[in-house]
Design an enzyme around this catalytic site. Sequence first.
Site, PDB file in Angstrom:
ATOM      1  N   LYS A  14       0.830  -1.214   0.000  1.00 54.62           N
ATOM      2  CA  LYS A  14       0.000   0.000   0.000  1.00 54.62           C
ATOM      3  C   LYS A  14       0.862   1.261   0.000  1.00 54.62           C
ATOM      4  CE  LYS A  14      -2.252  -1.098   3.872  1.00 54.62           C
ATOM      5  NZ  LYS A  14      -1.715  -2.423   4.206  1.00 54.62           N
ATOM      6  N   ARG A  89      -9.392   0.816   9.452  1.00 56.06           N
ATOM      7  CA  ARG A  89      -9.020  -0.565   9.745  1.00 56.06           C
ATOM      8  C   ARG A  89     -10.081  -1.266  10.585  1.00 56.06           C
ATOM      9  NH1 ARG A  89      -3.118   0.301   9.267  1.00 56.06           N
ATOM     10  NH2 ARG A  89      -1.962  -1.618   9.450  1.00 56.06           N
ATOM     11  N   ARG A 128      11.373  -7.119   4.564  1.00 52.95           N
ATOM     12  CA  ARG A 128      11.334  -5.668   4.755  1.00 52.95           C
ATOM     13  C   ARG A 128      11.937  -5.288   6.103  1.00 52.95           C
ATOM     14  NH1 ARG A 128       5.558  -2.609   4.459  1.00 52.95           N
ATOM     15  NH2 ARG A 128       5.335  -3.126   6.645  1.00 52.95           N
ATOM     16  N   ARG A 134      11.711  -1.130  11.014  1.00 55.89           N
ATOM     17  CA  ARG A 134      10.428  -1.261  11.718  1.00 55.89           C
ATOM     18  C   ARG A 134      10.458  -2.476  12.629  1.00 55.89           C
ATOM     19  NH1 ARG A 134       5.157  -0.315   8.089  1.00 55.89           N
ATOM     20  NH2 ARG A 134       4.331  -1.381   9.922  1.00 55.89           N
ATOM     21  N   ARG A 146      -0.472  -9.145  13.647  1.00 58.89           N
ATOM     22  CA  ARG A 146      -1.016  -8.097  12.764  1.00 58.89           C
ATOM     23  C   ARG A 146      -1.990  -8.711  11.760  1.00 58.89           C
ATOM     24  NH1 ARG A 146       4.415  -5.877  10.898  1.00 58.89           N
ATOM     25  NH2 ARG A 146       3.337  -4.493   9.467  1.00 58.89           N
TER      26      ARG A 146
HETATM   27  P1  AMP Z   1       0.999   0.196   9.010  1.00 59.82           P
HETATM   28  O1  AMP Z   1       2.137   1.127   8.792  1.00 59.82           O
HETATM   29  O2  AMP Z   1      -0.240   0.616   8.229  1.00 59.82           O
HETATM   30  O3  AMP Z   1       1.357  -1.246   8.762  1.00 59.82           O
HETATM   31  O4  AMP Z   1       0.589   0.305  10.546  1.00 59.82           O
HETATM   32  C1  AMP Z   1       1.490  -0.061  11.566  1.00 59.82           C
HETATM   33  C2  AMP Z   1       0.749  -0.129  12.897  1.00 59.82           C
HETATM   34  O5  AMP Z   1       0.199   1.161  13.206  1.00 59.82           O
HETATM   35  C3  AMP Z   1      -0.414  -1.106  12.948  1.00 59.82           C
HETATM   36  O6  AMP Z   1       0.007  -2.425  13.211  1.00 59.82           O
HETATM   37  C4  AMP Z   1      -1.224  -0.489  14.089  1.00 59.82           C
HETATM   38  O7  AMP Z   1      -0.641  -0.789  15.337  1.00 59.82           O
HETATM   39  C5  AMP Z   1      -1.049   1.000  13.874  1.00 59.82           C
HETATM   40  N1  AMP Z   1      -2.111   1.550  12.985  1.00 59.82           N
HETATM   41  C6  AMP Z   1      -1.944   2.111  11.743  1.00 59.82           C
HETATM   42  N2  AMP Z   1      -3.115   2.494  11.228  1.00 59.82           N
HETATM   43  C7  AMP Z   1      -4.070   2.174  12.144  1.00 59.82           C
HETATM   44  C8  AMP Z   1      -5.484   2.282  12.184  1.00 59.82           C
HETATM   45  N3  AMP Z   1      -6.173   2.797  11.154  1.00 59.82           N
HETATM   46  N4  AMP Z   1      -6.115   1.851  13.308  1.00 59.82           N
HETATM   47  C9  AMP Z   1      -5.446   1.330  14.342  1.00 59.82           C
HETATM   48  N5  AMP Z   1      -4.116   1.153  14.357  1.00 59.82           N
HETATM   49  C10 AMP Z   1      -3.420   1.564  13.276  1.00 59.82           C
END
Ligand code: AMP
Length: 190
Positions: A14, A89, A128, A134, A146
């Site tokens: 994404k 989400r 990654r 990360r 996740r």
């Molecule tokens: P991402 O970078 O989108 O993979 O997000 C990394 C982490 O950020 C996720 O595993 C969640 O802990 C948190 N996070 C990101 N977006 C959301 C969301 N819309 N709602 C809740 N937690 C989020």
Amino acid sequence: MKNIVLFGPPGAGKGTQATLLKEKYSLIHISTGDVFRYNIKNETELGLLAKKYMDEGDLVPDEVTINMLKAEVNKNAGANGFIFDGFPRTESQAIALDAFLEEKGEKINGMVALEVSEDLLVARLLERGKTSGRTDDTDESKIRNRFNEYNTKTAVLKDYYQAQGNYYGADGVGSIEDITNRLADVFDKL
Ligand code: AMP
């Protein structure tokens, strides 16, 4: 405005695709994960709160996430539109987003989903994690959590947008360029 939810499980690509598509369509890219990581790096109150959830691969609570997202949208008044990456989400987040946009006389034009199988994604995320810095990408049990969060809370959003006639799937396997082209074919129609 063109407002698009770029959807897909962790590691689907994404972020990579949003970065390319925002240029092509002059849209603002909002990645909630990136905003949280920025806040963690700068040790803000929001960052401290988000960190304990993110480190475990759990979702950050809805209220916090929704307020943060609204603030990011409001910072960009006059935008041509948005690519929402990693948001919504949960169903509550999707409902809140619809209501928030409606107040502005706007709407989501479509959810565009990158479809990739889970086994391929775990391998991609571990790869990654070697370079991204990360911490949530380096531990397989956290990655699995996740996916668990995705499957139990997020995957239902396909039905939510499908019920609005707004769901568009795209094959997320292939070269970055091929995938961008597939997504652009959908974006052009929205
Ligand atoms: P991402 O970078 O989108 O993979 O997000 C990394 C982490 O950020 C996720 O595993 C969640 O802990 C948190 N996070 C990101 N977006 C959301 C969301 N819309 N709602 C809740 N937690 C989020």
